[in-house]
Design a protein around this motif. Sequence first.
Motif, PDB file in Angstrom:
ATOM      1  N   ALA A 109      15.962  -3.101  -8.667  1.00  0.00           N
ATOM      2  CA  ALA A 109      15.789  -1.502  -8.176  1.00  0.00           C
ATOM      3  C   ALA A 109      14.727  -0.786  -9.531  1.00  0.00           C
ATOM      4  CB  ALA A 109      16.585  -0.812  -8.504  1.00  0.00           C
ATOM      5  N   ILE A 110      15.064  -1.447 -10.075  1.00  0.00           N
ATOM      6  CA  ILE A 110      14.102  -1.187 -11.904  1.00  0.00           C
ATOM      7  C   ILE A 110      13.361  -1.763 -12.453  1.00  0.00           C
ATOM      8  CG2 ILE A 110      16.595  -0.250 -12.542  1.00  0.00           C
ATOM      9  CD1 ILE A 110      16.179  -2.739 -14.690  1.00  0.00           C
ATOM     10  N   GLY A 111      12.645  -2.512 -10.652  1.00  0.00           N
ATOM     11  CA  GLY A 111      11.152  -3.531 -11.050  1.00  0.00           C
ATOM     12  C   GLY A 111      11.551  -5.323 -11.447  1.00  0.00           C
ATOM     13  N   PRO A 112      10.901  -5.949 -11.807  1.00  0.00           N
ATOM     14  CA  PRO A 112      10.959  -7.375 -12.094  1.00  0.00           C
ATOM     15  C   PRO A 112      11.537  -7.225 -13.586  1.00  0.00           C
ATOM     16  CG  PRO A 112       8.509  -6.624 -12.268  1.00  0.00           C
ATOM     17  CD  PRO A 112       9.532  -5.793 -11.509  1.00  0.00           C
ATOM     18  N   LEU A 113      12.460  -8.307 -13.331  1.00  0.00           N
ATOM     19  CA  LEU A 113      13.538  -9.258 -14.466  1.00  0.00           C
ATOM     20  C   LEU A 113      12.894 -10.302 -14.515  1.00  0.00           C
ATOM     21  CD1 LEU A 113      16.498  -6.867 -13.875  1.00  0.00           C
ATOM     22  CD2 LEU A 113      14.151  -6.185 -15.361  1.00  0.00           C
ATOM     23  N   ARG A 114      12.108 -10.966 -15.421  1.00  0.00           N
ATOM     24  CA  ARG A 114      11.784 -11.965 -15.803  1.00  0.00           C
ATOM     25  C   ARG A 114      12.511 -13.004 -16.701  1.00  0.00           C
ATOM     26  NH1 ARG A 114       7.593 -12.499 -12.531  1.00  0.00           N
ATOM     27  NH2 ARG A 114       7.589 -14.934 -12.845  1.00  0.00           N
ATOM     28  N   PHE A 115      12.395 -14.070 -15.906  1.00  0.00           N
ATOM     29  CA  PHE A 115      13.707 -14.346 -16.912  1.00  0.00           C
ATOM     30  C   PHE A 115      13.044 -15.677 -18.645  1.00  0.00           C
ATOM     31  CE2 PHE A 115      16.037 -15.197 -12.276  1.00  0.00           C
ATOM     32  CZ  PHE A 115      15.965 -14.023 -12.383  1.00  0.00           C
ATOM     33  N   VAL A 118      10.824  -1.130 -19.743  1.00  0.00           N
ATOM     34  CA  VAL A 118      11.387  -0.316 -18.134  1.00  0.00           C
ATOM     35  C   VAL A 118      11.780   1.283 -17.933  1.00  0.00           C
ATOM     36  CG1 VAL A 118      13.450  -0.067 -16.859  1.00  0.00           C
ATOM     37  CG2 VAL A 118      13.001  -1.823 -17.741  1.00  0.00           C
ATOM     38  N   SER A 119      10.609   2.084 -17.814  1.00  0.00           N
ATOM     39  CA  SER A 119      10.985   3.410 -17.617  1.00  0.00           C
ATOM     40  C   SER A 119      12.212   3.939 -17.227  1.00  0.00           C
ATOM     41  CB  SER A 119      10.111   4.383 -16.905  1.00  0.00           C
ATOM     42  OG  SER A 119       8.325   4.150 -16.677  1.00  0.00           O
ATOM     43  N   ALA A 120      13.139   4.936 -18.174  1.00  0.00           N
ATOM     44  CA  ALA A 120      14.575   5.607 -17.668  1.00  0.00           C
ATOM     45  C   ALA A 120      14.751   6.572 -18.095  1.00  0.00           C
ATOM     46  CB  ALA A 120      15.144   4.630 -19.037  1.00  0.00           C
ATOM     47  N   THR A 157      26.490   4.697 -31.241  1.00  0.00           N
ATOM     48  CA  THR A 157      26.996   5.202 -29.818  1.00  0.00           C
ATOM     49  C   THR A 157      26.191   4.896 -28.555  1.00  0.00           C
ATOM     50  OG1 THR A 157      26.112   7.772 -30.598  1.00  0.00           O
ATOM     51  CG2 THR A 157      25.935   7.407 -29.033  1.00  0.00           C
ATOM     52  N   VAL A 158      27.574   5.098 -27.461  1.00  0.00           N
ATOM     53  CA  VAL A 158      26.962   4.158 -26.333  1.00  0.00           C
ATOM     54  C   VAL A 158      26.180   5.398 -25.588  1.00  0.00           C
ATOM     55  CG1 VAL A 158      27.995   3.392 -24.026  1.00  0.00           C
ATOM     56  CG2 VAL A 158      29.314   3.724 -26.053  1.00  0.00           C
ATOM     57  N   VAL A 159      24.659   4.612 -25.088  1.00  0.00           N
ATOM     58  CA  VAL A 159      23.744   5.749 -24.485  1.00  0.00           C
ATOM     59  C   VAL A 159      23.084   4.818 -22.870  1.00  0.00           C
ATOM     60  CG1 VAL A 159      21.662   6.538 -24.594  1.00  0.00           C
ATOM     61  CG2 VAL A 159      22.721   5.816 -26.965  1.00  0.00           C
ATOM     62  N   SER A 160      23.896   6.102 -22.507  1.00  0.00           N
ATOM     63  CA  SER A 160      23.397   5.605 -20.661  1.00  0.00           C
ATOM     64  C   SER A 160      22.240   5.838 -19.885  1.00  0.00           C
ATOM     65  CB  SER A 160      24.971   6.166 -19.997  1.00  0.00           C
ATOM     66  OG  SER A 160      25.768   5.557 -20.156  1.00  0.00           O
ATOM     67  N   VAL A 161      21.157   5.391 -19.528  1.00  0.00           N
ATOM     68  CA  VAL A 161      19.794   5.584 -18.760  1.00  0.00           C
ATOM     69  C   VAL A 161      19.954   5.328 -17.801  1.00  0.00           C
ATOM     70  CG1 VAL A 161      18.973   5.307 -21.386  1.00  0.00           C
ATOM     71  CG2 VAL A 161      19.192   3.279 -20.075  1.00  0.00           C
ATOM     72  N   GLU A 162      19.081   5.880 -17.012  1.00  0.00           N
ATOM     73  CA  GLU A 162      18.879   5.682 -15.450  1.00  0.00           C
ATOM     74  C   GLU A 162      17.330   5.014 -15.227  1.00  0.00           C
ATOM     75  OE1 GLU A 162      20.562   9.760 -13.856  1.00  0.00           O
ATOM     76  OE2 GLU A 162      22.615   8.917 -13.728  1.00  0.00           O
ATOM     77  N   SER A 163      17.472   4.551 -14.922  1.00  0.00           N
ATOM     78  CA  SER A 163      16.049   4.114 -14.145  1.00  0.00           C
ATOM     79  C   SER A 163      16.331   3.205 -12.731  1.00  0.00           C
ATOM     80  CB  SER A 163      15.634   3.052 -14.670  1.00  0.00           C
ATOM     81  OG  SER A 163      14.693   2.426 -14.551  1.00  0.00           O
TER      82      SER A 163
END
Length: 363
Positions: free
Chosen positions: A261-267, A299-301, A313-319
């Motif tokens: 859902a956040i785009g292709p994740l290349r290994f 990745v845009s978030a 600091t724990v930062v939560s991002v949504e994408s």
Amino acid sequence: MVQAENTALRLANVSKSYGRVRALENLSFSVAEGRFFVLFGPSSVGKTTTLRTISGLVTPDQGRVEIFGKDWTHKPIAGRGVSMVFQSFALYPHLTAYENFAYPLVEEGVPRAEIDRRVKETAAMLKLDKKMDRKPSTLSGGEQQRVALGRSLIRRPRILLLDEPLTNLDAKLRHDMRAELKRLHRQFGLTIVYATPDELEALSMGEEIAVMRDGGVVQIGTPDDLYEAPRDLYVAGKIGSPHMNLIKGRLTGDSAALESAIGPLRFGRRLQAAEAGEAAVVGIRPSDIRFAAKGEQGVSASIAMLEPLGDVTVVSVESGGETLRMVLPESAAAGLEPGQQAAVVLDPSKFHIFRASSGQAIA
């Protein structure tokens, strides 16, 4: 696997049921002599039943319990060289701390002078020598815990079993008692089997950890082994704080990326043991995600939440409907606000890839 001559404890295919409830299911593990071994998992996975089986309080339906190479599966409690500290402390409320310490030795018929010597020695070691005339109800939680420990240690067991012994203590006392237990382990060279649902306790105390689920062991390893190479999604989700980010998707035709859902994740490599289009999950630790540098593609978030924890600091991002957690130094998180747009980079060399169907890691 530890060598037989150095093995203090071995459980082989141990199972135990209570009616329809299966408490232990083909449970197997070995503990080397002198090791601090942790049974880790949430409530009802079989940790307490495992300790009670080792101590002889529970007889398994099948399997084998060996203590220092001898089969104790169906033998009595006495003679095992095993002592157990319960979560509830289980002190005798009508006896003083001195009498609680002395009780096991009195039952064994140890001479009075030897009892007095060992009680005073153990009390001094646990910093309880000035509390020996007090009854449990007048002691603090930490002092009661130390009396329970002392009552077990005074018997000089070859194996010490600890069943969630710090659960009833406050945060500071838990921290202090963790340090005390590690000190005692080093001082005596005891073989310790320690059951806990607390990840911090497991990782900070255990030389070797058995992650339990449904009455069996999922994976055994050092804290580093479990953190760096979890064998399945269950272990990946239990070890590490904050927990690993898990991103669902399907493998591409060349099995070298995950469509998510956040785009292709290349290994950066092709998975030889995977099938094209297979449902999979990519795991990545919060510390392996960072904000993209200027001009770098990411990745845009959008920033969803900030959790300051002092120096980090724990930062939560949504994408794309996924929430990812990052751990940043406090200085790097300064000035961030919820709702800000950002680009994040996930380090492909730190991906953990699992089959969605079974949860097993893909080699």
